[in-house]
Design an enzyme around this catalytic site. Structure first.
Site, PDB file in Angstrom:
ATOM      1  N   LYS A 116       0.136  -0.849   6.785  1.00 41.96           N
ATOM      2  CA  LYS A 116      -0.524   0.439   7.026  1.00 41.96           C
ATOM      3  C   LYS A 116      -0.945   0.593   8.487  1.00 41.96           C
ATOM      4  CE  LYS A 116      -1.792   1.798   2.389  1.00 41.96           C
ATOM      5  NZ  LYS A 116      -2.799   2.278   1.459  1.00 41.96           N
ATOM      6  N   LYS A 198      11.092   1.265  -3.697  1.00 40.20           N
ATOM      7  CA  LYS A 198      10.347   1.730  -4.888  1.00 40.20           C
ATOM      8  C   LYS A 198      10.088   3.245  -4.805  1.00 40.20           C
ATOM      9  CE  LYS A 198       5.430   1.554  -3.977  1.00 40.20           C
ATOM     10  NZ  LYS A 198       4.122   1.406  -4.518  1.00 40.20           N
ATOM     11  N   LYS A 201       4.784   7.994  -4.093  1.00 41.26           N
ATOM     12  CA  LYS A 201       4.332   9.373  -3.921  1.00 41.26           C
ATOM     13  C   LYS A 201       4.278   9.798  -2.467  1.00 41.26           C
ATOM     14  CE  LYS A 201      -0.115   8.200  -6.191  1.00 41.26           C
ATOM     15  NZ  LYS A 201      -0.778   7.188  -5.371  1.00 41.26           N
TER      16      LYS A 201
HETATM   17  P1  ATP Z   1       1.575   5.434  -2.128  1.00 44.33           P
HETATM   18  O1  ATP Z   1       2.946   6.042  -2.011  1.00 44.33           O
HETATM   19  O2  ATP Z   1       0.466   6.364  -1.676  1.00 44.33           O
HETATM   20  O3  ATP Z   1       1.480   4.047  -1.583  1.00 44.33           O
HETATM   21  P2  ATP Z   1       2.142   4.677  -4.811  1.00 44.33           P
HETATM   22  O4  ATP Z   1       2.955   5.731  -5.477  1.00 44.33           O
HETATM   23  O5  ATP Z   1       2.860   3.487  -4.310  1.00 44.33           O
HETATM   24  O6  ATP Z   1       1.269   5.317  -3.675  1.00 44.33           O
HETATM   25  P3  ATP Z   1      -0.353   3.504  -5.810  1.00 44.33           P
HETATM   26  O7  ATP Z   1      -1.445   4.521  -5.909  1.00 44.33           O
HETATM   27  O8  ATP Z   1      -0.383   2.531  -4.680  1.00 44.33           O
HETATM   28  O9  ATP Z   1       1.063   4.269  -5.872  1.00 44.33           O
HETATM   29  O10 ATP Z   1      -0.234   2.678  -7.149  1.00 44.33           O
HETATM   30  C1  ATP Z   1      -0.827   2.994  -8.366  1.00 44.33           C
HETATM   31  C2  ATP Z   1      -0.246   2.084  -9.425  1.00 44.33           C
HETATM   32  O11 ATP Z   1       1.095   2.473  -9.738  1.00 44.33           O
HETATM   33  C3  ATP Z   1      -0.178   0.621  -9.007  1.00 44.33           C
HETATM   34  O12 ATP Z   1      -0.562  -0.189 -10.104  1.00 44.33           O
HETATM   35  C4  ATP Z   1       1.272   0.406  -8.657  1.00 44.33           C
HETATM   36  O13 ATP Z   1       1.701  -0.924  -8.834  1.00 44.33           O
HETATM   37  C5  ATP Z   1       1.967   1.354  -9.641  1.00 44.33           C
HETATM   38  N1  ATP Z   1       3.255   1.830  -9.089  1.00 44.33           N
HETATM   39  C6  ATP Z   1       3.429   2.553  -7.962  1.00 44.33           C
HETATM   40  N2  ATP Z   1       4.728   2.836  -7.735  1.00 44.33           N
HETATM   41  C7  ATP Z   1       5.421   2.251  -8.755  1.00 44.33           C
HETATM   42  C8  ATP Z   1       6.822   2.173  -9.110  1.00 44.33           C
HETATM   43  N3  ATP Z   1       7.749   2.758  -8.369  1.00 44.33           N
HETATM   44  N4  ATP Z   1       7.170   1.509 -10.227  1.00 44.33           N
HETATM   45  C9  ATP Z   1       6.218   0.928 -11.010  1.00 44.33           C
HETATM   46  N5  ATP Z   1       4.900   0.950 -10.741  1.00 44.33           N
HETATM   47  C10 ATP Z   1       4.482   1.596  -9.634  1.00 44.33           C
END
Ligand code: ATP
Ligand code: LTN
Length: 334
Positions: A116, A198, A201
């Site tokens: 980050k 992955k 969002k």
């Molecule tokens: P950002 O893009 O803002 O980093 P993010 O979509 O990666 O956000 P987080 O808010 O960091 O999501 O994660 C919330 C939860 O969702 C965590 O437990 C994370 O492991 C899970 N998660 C996020 N993306 C995935 C994915 N592609 N597949 C499975 N689990 C996920």
């Protein structure tokens, strides 16, 4: 002896935008499934969200939406404690106490901090650095036994364990040492445009991720455009990242195994398969969208739920907070 029902689960999600299908399948859906087995406590981590730049009006909106989304996905306030992190002052208080038991060196080694900082070189704030301490407090305040987290948060949980052990050694036993909770089905959903990454969002390409509030047409269109390969057979195999990802999504929403899916699409092309995945996903998200709209139209009810939620959260966490103040040697609060 402790039964599973007495075990405490804590987890949280940041209100940084509408949840993706990845958040849903990888996290929130599992939170829903374990509500009957454990004492679950879930939070919207708005204190964590401001470690990166947020527009205040948007953060407020996203926080309410995230709260409603959890309920729309099936988190039931009658079964689980659910609240907004900043409403419970114990989190900010515990953050300070624990930061005095966290070491500069160990915080510097966190890969998320490094990633980050590289992404936002103009705002490497102290909160971004101590983010894992706040997260440790979230967990330790509730004496959680288990913490459902994705791979990206494993290092932070390990740090929370180390901080807890260090505090217990320094001041005497207080915190339960939490373990990670690995769900029975926990697919890692990949981007539809680059299936080696992955689904996230914060991805700039809107076609790369399905948002759980996308309407049916949008979901189907995004799956139609999903990147696959030059082969034509629907099968799970090395090197077929795009198809493997679609199979794992289809499997997660229908409950079908890979063999069954391969048989279902024998002799059919990728087009048919993508359409089927799109329809299955859209159908499974439909009730979530309906429930979400209902909840957002009833702000008074939402407020009632998060008010009751924080009262329950306070009751549990204030006990740990008071004990921590005594342990470190503060004079009892008059
Ligand atoms: P950002 O893009 O803002 O980093 P993010 O979509 O990666 O956000 P987080 O808010 O960091 O999501 O994660 C919330 C939860 O969702 C965590 O437990 C994370 O492991 C899970 N998660 C996020 N993306 C995935 C994915 N592609 N597949 C499975 N689990 C996920
Ligand atoms: N850092 C986590 C969200 C989070 C969390 C927690 C998860 C904040 N506090 C406590 C588990 C336990 C994330 O970004 N996914």
């Amino acid at each position: 002896m402790e039964t599973q029902e007495n075990k405490v689960i804590f987890s949280a999600i940041q209100p940084t935008g509408t949840f993706t299908l990845g958040n849903y399948i990888g996290a929130v859906r599992n939170w829903v499934n374990i509500q009957d087995e454990y004492r679950c406590i879930y939070a919207i981590a708005d204190l964590h969200a401001i470690t990166v730049k947020q527009e205040p009006a948007k953060l407020r909106q996203h926080t309410l939406e995230a709260f409603a989304l959890l309920m729309a996905c099936g988190i039931d306030p009658e079964k689980s404690v659910m609240f907004i992190q900043s409403h419970n002052k114990c989190h900010a208080e515990m953050n300070w106490i624990l930061s005095c038991s966290a070491q500069f060196g160990e915080l510097s080694r966190m890969t998320q901090f490094k990633a980050k900082s590289e992404k936002h070189p103009d705002d490497i704030n102290a909160g971004l650095f101590t983010y894992p301490v706040l997260m440790a407090g979230d967990i330790l305040l509730y004496q959680a036994d288990l913490v459902p987290i994705g791979d990206d948060q494993k290092q932070h949980l390990e740090l929370a364990r180390n901080i807890a052990q260090r505090f217990n050694q320094k001041y005497g036993e207080l915190f339960k040492i939490p373990d990670p909770y690995i769900p029975k089905v926990g697919a890692r959903i990949k981007s539809l445009q680059d299936p080696t990454k992955k689904m996230s969002k914060s991805d700039e390409n809107p076609n790369s991720c399905i948002l759980i509030l996308d309407d049916k047409d949008t979901v189907i269109r995004k799956f139609k455009r999903a990147v696959t390969d030059s082969d034509t057979v629907v099968r799970y195999a090395e090197g077929k990242d795009g198809i493997n990802n679609l199979m794992s999504i289809y499997s997660a929403v229908t409950g079908k195994g890979y063999d069954e899916i391969e048989r279902e699409f024998e002799g059919k092309g990728y087009g048919d398969f993508k359409l089927a995945v799109g329809e299955a996903v859209a159908d499974s998200l439909e009730p979530v969208r309906t429930k979400f709209a209902e909840l957002m139209n009833d702000k008074a009810y939402l407020k009632e739920v998060y008010t009751n939620g924080v009262q329950a959260a306070e009751r549990i966490s204030r006990k740990t907070m008071t004990k921590a103040y005594r342990k470190v040697g503060f004079v009892d609060c008059p």
